[in-house]
Design a protein around this motif. Structure first.
Motif, PDB file in Angstrom:
ATOM      1  N   ASN A  10       0.824  -1.219   0.000  1.00  0.00           N
ATOM      2  CA  ASN A  10       0.000   0.000   0.000  1.00  0.00           C
ATOM      3  C   ASN A  10       0.851   1.259   0.000  1.00  0.00           C
ATOM      4  OD1 ASN A  10      -1.608  -2.014   2.291  1.00  0.00           O
ATOM      5  ND2 ASN A  10      -2.555  -1.564   0.331  1.00  0.00           N
ATOM      6  N   LEU A  11       1.850   1.279  -0.883  1.00  0.00           N
ATOM      7  CA  LEU A  11       2.814   2.377  -0.907  1.00  0.00           C
ATOM      8  C   LEU A  11       2.313   3.523  -1.784  1.00  0.00           C
ATOM      9  CD1 LEU A  11       5.687   3.122   0.128  1.00  0.00           C
ATOM     10  CD2 LEU A  11       6.567   2.273  -2.056  1.00  0.00           C
ATOM     11  N   TYR A  12       2.244   4.704  -1.173  1.00  0.00           N
ATOM     12  CA  TYR A  12       1.865   5.927  -1.877  1.00  0.00           C
ATOM     13  C   TYR A  12       2.992   6.946  -1.750  1.00  0.00           C
ATOM     14  CZ  TYR A  12      -3.092   4.456  -1.895  1.00  0.00           C
ATOM     15  OH  TYR A  12      -4.265   3.783  -2.093  1.00  0.00           O
ATOM     16  N   LYS A  13       3.200   7.701  -2.824  1.00  0.00           N
ATOM     17  CA  LYS A  13       4.080   8.861  -2.741  1.00  0.00           C
ATOM     18  C   LYS A  13       3.438  10.003  -3.502  1.00  0.00           C
ATOM     19  CE  LYS A  13       7.473  11.506  -1.734  1.00  0.00           C
ATOM     20  NZ  LYS A  13       7.658  11.949  -0.325  1.00  0.00           N
ATOM     21  N   ILE A  14       3.165  11.068  -2.767  1.00  0.00           N
ATOM     22  CA  ILE A  14       2.663  12.307  -3.370  1.00  0.00           C
ATOM     23  C   ILE A  14       3.664  13.398  -3.049  1.00  0.00           C
ATOM     24  CG2 ILE A  14       0.816  14.039  -3.345  1.00  0.00           C
ATOM     25  CD1 ILE A  14      -1.136  11.800  -2.621  1.00  0.00           C
ATOM     26  N   PHE A  15       4.141  14.078  -4.062  1.00  0.00           N
ATOM     27  CA  PHE A  15       5.100  15.167  -3.873  1.00  0.00           C
ATOM     28  C   PHE A  15       4.339  16.482  -3.725  1.00  0.00           C
ATOM     29  CE2 PHE A  15       7.402  11.893  -6.221  1.00  0.00           C
ATOM     30  CZ  PHE A  15       8.596  11.805  -5.521  1.00  0.00           C
ATOM     31  N   GLY A  16       4.602  17.197  -2.622  1.00  0.00           N
ATOM     32  CA  GLY A  16       3.948  18.478  -2.369  1.00  0.00           C
ATOM     33  C   GLY A  16       3.916  18.752  -0.879  1.00  0.00           C
ATOM     34  N   LYS A  21      -2.730  14.892   2.915  1.00  0.00           N
ATOM     35  CA  LYS A  21      -4.104  15.397   2.786  1.00  0.00           C
ATOM     36  C   LYS A  21      -4.803  14.828   1.555  1.00  0.00           C
ATOM     37  CE  LYS A  21      -6.538  19.806   2.064  1.00  0.00           C
ATOM     38  NZ  LYS A  21      -6.350  21.274   1.956  1.00  0.00           N
ATOM     39  N   TYR A  22      -4.006  14.503   0.520  1.00  0.00           N
ATOM     40  CA  TYR A  22      -4.618  14.113  -0.747  1.00  0.00           C
ATOM     41  C   TYR A  22      -4.653  12.601  -0.979  1.00  0.00           C
ATOM     42  CZ  TYR A  22      -4.249  19.084  -1.546  1.00  0.00           C
ATOM     43  OH  TYR A  22      -4.380  20.430  -1.418  1.00  0.00           O
ATOM     44  N   ILE A  23      -4.168  11.828   0.004  1.00  0.00           N
ATOM     45  CA  ILE A  23      -4.244  10.371  -0.117  1.00  0.00           C
ATOM     46  C   ILE A  23      -5.694   9.900  -0.317  1.00  0.00           C
ATOM     47  CG2 ILE A  23      -3.958   8.196   1.130  1.00  0.00           C
ATOM     48  CD1 ILE A  23      -1.346   9.053   0.107  1.00  0.00           C
ATOM     49  N   PRO A  24      -6.680  10.393   0.492  1.00  0.00           N
ATOM     50  CA  PRO A  24      -8.063   9.933   0.274  1.00  0.00           C
ATOM     51  C   PRO A  24      -8.582  10.220  -1.135  1.00  0.00           C
ATOM     52  CG  PRO A  24      -7.861  11.017   2.402  1.00  0.00           C
ATOM     53  CD  PRO A  24      -6.576  11.276   1.673  1.00  0.00           C
ATOM     54  N   TYR A  39      -4.525  20.691  -7.522  1.00  0.00           N
ATOM     55  CA  TYR A  39      -3.917  20.906  -6.209  1.00  0.00           C
ATOM     56  C   TYR A  39      -2.406  21.109  -6.270  1.00  0.00           C
ATOM     57  CZ  TYR A  39      -8.486  19.171  -4.801  1.00  0.00           C
ATOM     58  OH  TYR A  39      -9.829  19.004  -4.648  1.00  0.00           O
ATOM     59  N   ASN A  40      -1.845  21.117  -7.446  1.00  0.00           N
ATOM     60  CA  ASN A  40      -0.407  21.346  -7.626  1.00  0.00           C
ATOM     61  C   ASN A  40       0.443  20.356  -6.827  1.00  0.00           C
ATOM     62  OD1 ASN A  40       1.714  22.720  -8.899  1.00  0.00           O
ATOM     63  ND2 ASN A  40       2.035  24.032  -7.107  1.00  0.00           N
ATOM     64  N   HIS A  41      -0.025  19.122  -6.754  1.00  0.00           N
ATOM     65  CA  HIS A  41       0.724  18.024  -6.146  1.00  0.00           C
ATOM     66  C   HIS A  41       0.948  16.941  -7.200  1.00  0.00           C
ATOM     67  CE1 HIS A  41       0.057  19.992  -2.354  1.00  0.00           C
ATOM     68  NE2 HIS A  41       0.617  19.001  -1.668  1.00  0.00           N
ATOM     69  N   VAL A  42       2.081  16.248  -7.072  1.00  0.00           N
ATOM     70  CA  VAL A  42       2.442  15.245  -8.079  1.00  0.00           C
ATOM     71  C   VAL A  42       2.311  13.847  -7.487  1.00  0.00           C
ATOM     72  CG1 VAL A  42       4.286  14.350  -9.557  1.00  0.00           C
ATOM     73  CG2 VAL A  42       4.017  16.827  -9.255  1.00  0.00           C
ATOM     74  N   PRO A  81       8.219   7.660   2.001  1.00  0.00           N
ATOM     75  CA  PRO A  81       6.850   7.405   1.517  1.00  0.00           C
ATOM     76  C   PRO A  81       5.850   8.363   2.154  1.00  0.00           C
ATOM     77  CG  PRO A  81       7.449   5.796   3.189  1.00  0.00           C
ATOM     78  CD  PRO A  81       8.686   6.611   2.919  1.00  0.00           C
ATOM     79  N   THR A  82       4.794   8.651   1.437  1.00  0.00           N
ATOM     80  CA  THR A  82       3.683   9.399   2.028  1.00  0.00           C
ATOM     81  C   THR A  82       2.851   8.475   2.901  1.00  0.00           C
ATOM     82  OG1 THR A  82       3.613  10.789   0.052  1.00  0.00           O
ATOM     83  CG2 THR A  82       1.702  10.882   1.514  1.00  0.00           C
TER      84      THR A  82
END
Length: 338
Positions: A10-16, A21-24, A39-42, A81-82
């Protein structure tokens, strides 16, 4: 079957700045493009789940921006990781503190980069000894280890040359020797051969496979080149937009592509050149008296003349010369159509 060495869950990576906040939103289906626009996130990685077997070569591939380099950098936590976990031998490395992480990087992983990353002011033996010096191994022992690996990668006699005196392929051999000198469990190779000329690249691929026969490391190898992936990988993971769209053997990828993205990847591949006899043979039948035979792990293309010229089924033997089945012209018909 080898046990799992690396377990990614369940690995997530969001850059920002507000990545968690944006995982959901990503879980609910927000795309990479939408996340960036609104949202200007990658979105780097989107719910990656992957098991890597011990002593195997796991290739991760995809187009530029697919997330493959982001993924490999989570294995030694060069990228945090996020959300999610990365277990090495059941130890979650996302939970390590700074000193534990430093120890893990020094002793458990080695990394080979695309652009060699050699120190230009140091000669070859000192470049190879770099990781050993960090571990405070005494000079005589580190010299012996460095010379051993320099010899292993075919650079005996070049110990006191400098990087600018070596070709690109030779420099990459130095990078490989440096990574192996510390005897890591896991070797991370990020587009390691991509900058090399085709002939040198092929030679390095062959050398890696030859070394792996004895080393039996767990290797994660990043590439955007399908031919390279099919040649090196025990298993291949294909990423698209941060998602893992398929993971399987070369046979799985070629014979049963998961979606249109994977189909487009494999459509121009010469399947007879890549697939092995075991992919299409009959695992039954009675051994005949013919002297003609093929081996289980031979690729189909190399055996085609023998198969097509024979009026009868050919015996198939494994690497211990045990009869395991048979193959005939009919078995290769579908392969030749593609």
């Amino acid at each position: 079957m080898n046990k799992t060495k690396i377990k990614i869950s369940n690995l997530y990576k969001i850059f920002g700045n507000n990545s968690k906040k944006y995982i959901p939103k990503v879980r609910n289906g927000m795309s990479k493009d939408e996340l960036l626009t609104k949202y200007n996130h990658v979105l780097g990685l989107d719910d990656i789940n992957l098991n890597v077997a011990e002593q195997s070569i796991q290739v991760v591939m995809g187009l530029s921006g697919s997330g493959k380099s982001t993924l490999i950098r989570h294995i030694n936590r060069l990228i945090e990781p996020t959300e999610g976990s990365v277990l090495i031998d059941d130890q979650d490395i996302t939970k390590l503190n700074n000193s534990e992480l430093l120890e893990f990087r020094r002793n458990r992983t080695g990394m080979v980069f695309q652009r060699f990353a050699l120190f230009p002011h140091q000669n070859i033996i000192d470049n190879v000894k770099f990781g050993l010096s960090i571990k405070n191994i005494e000079k005589a022992e580190s010299n012996d280890k460095a010379k051993f690996w320099i010899d292993k990668v075919g650079l005996n006699g070049f110990e006191y040359k400098f990087p600018n005196q070596l070709s690109g392929g030779m420099q990459q051999r130095v990078g490989l020797a440096r990574a192996l000198a510390t005897d890591p469990d896991i070797l991370l190779m990020d587009e390691a051969f991509s900058a090399l000329d085709p002939l040198i690249r092929t030679d390095m691929q062959d050398q890696l496979l030859e070394l792996q026969k004895n080393l039996k490391k767990t290797i994660m190898f990043i590439t955007h080149d399908l031919d390279e992936a099919l040649k090196l990988g025990d298993r291949i993971s294909i990423l698209n937009g941060g998602k893992l769209v398929q993971d399987g053997t070369a046979e799985d990828i070629l014979m049963s592509p998961a979606d249109e993205y994977v189909k487009n990847f494999v459509k121009d591949v010469n399947r007879a050149k890549v697939l092995k006899i075991k992919s299409i043979m009959n695992f039954s039948g009675v051994q005949n008296n013919s002297d003609a035979f093929v081996k289980l792990d031979d690729n189909i293309e190399s055996c085609l003349p023998k198969i097509l010229e024979s009026e009868h089924e050919l015996n198939v033997f494994d690497d211990k010369n045990k009869f395991v089945g048979s193959i005939s012209r009919n078995n290769v018909a579908d392969i030749l159509k593609n």
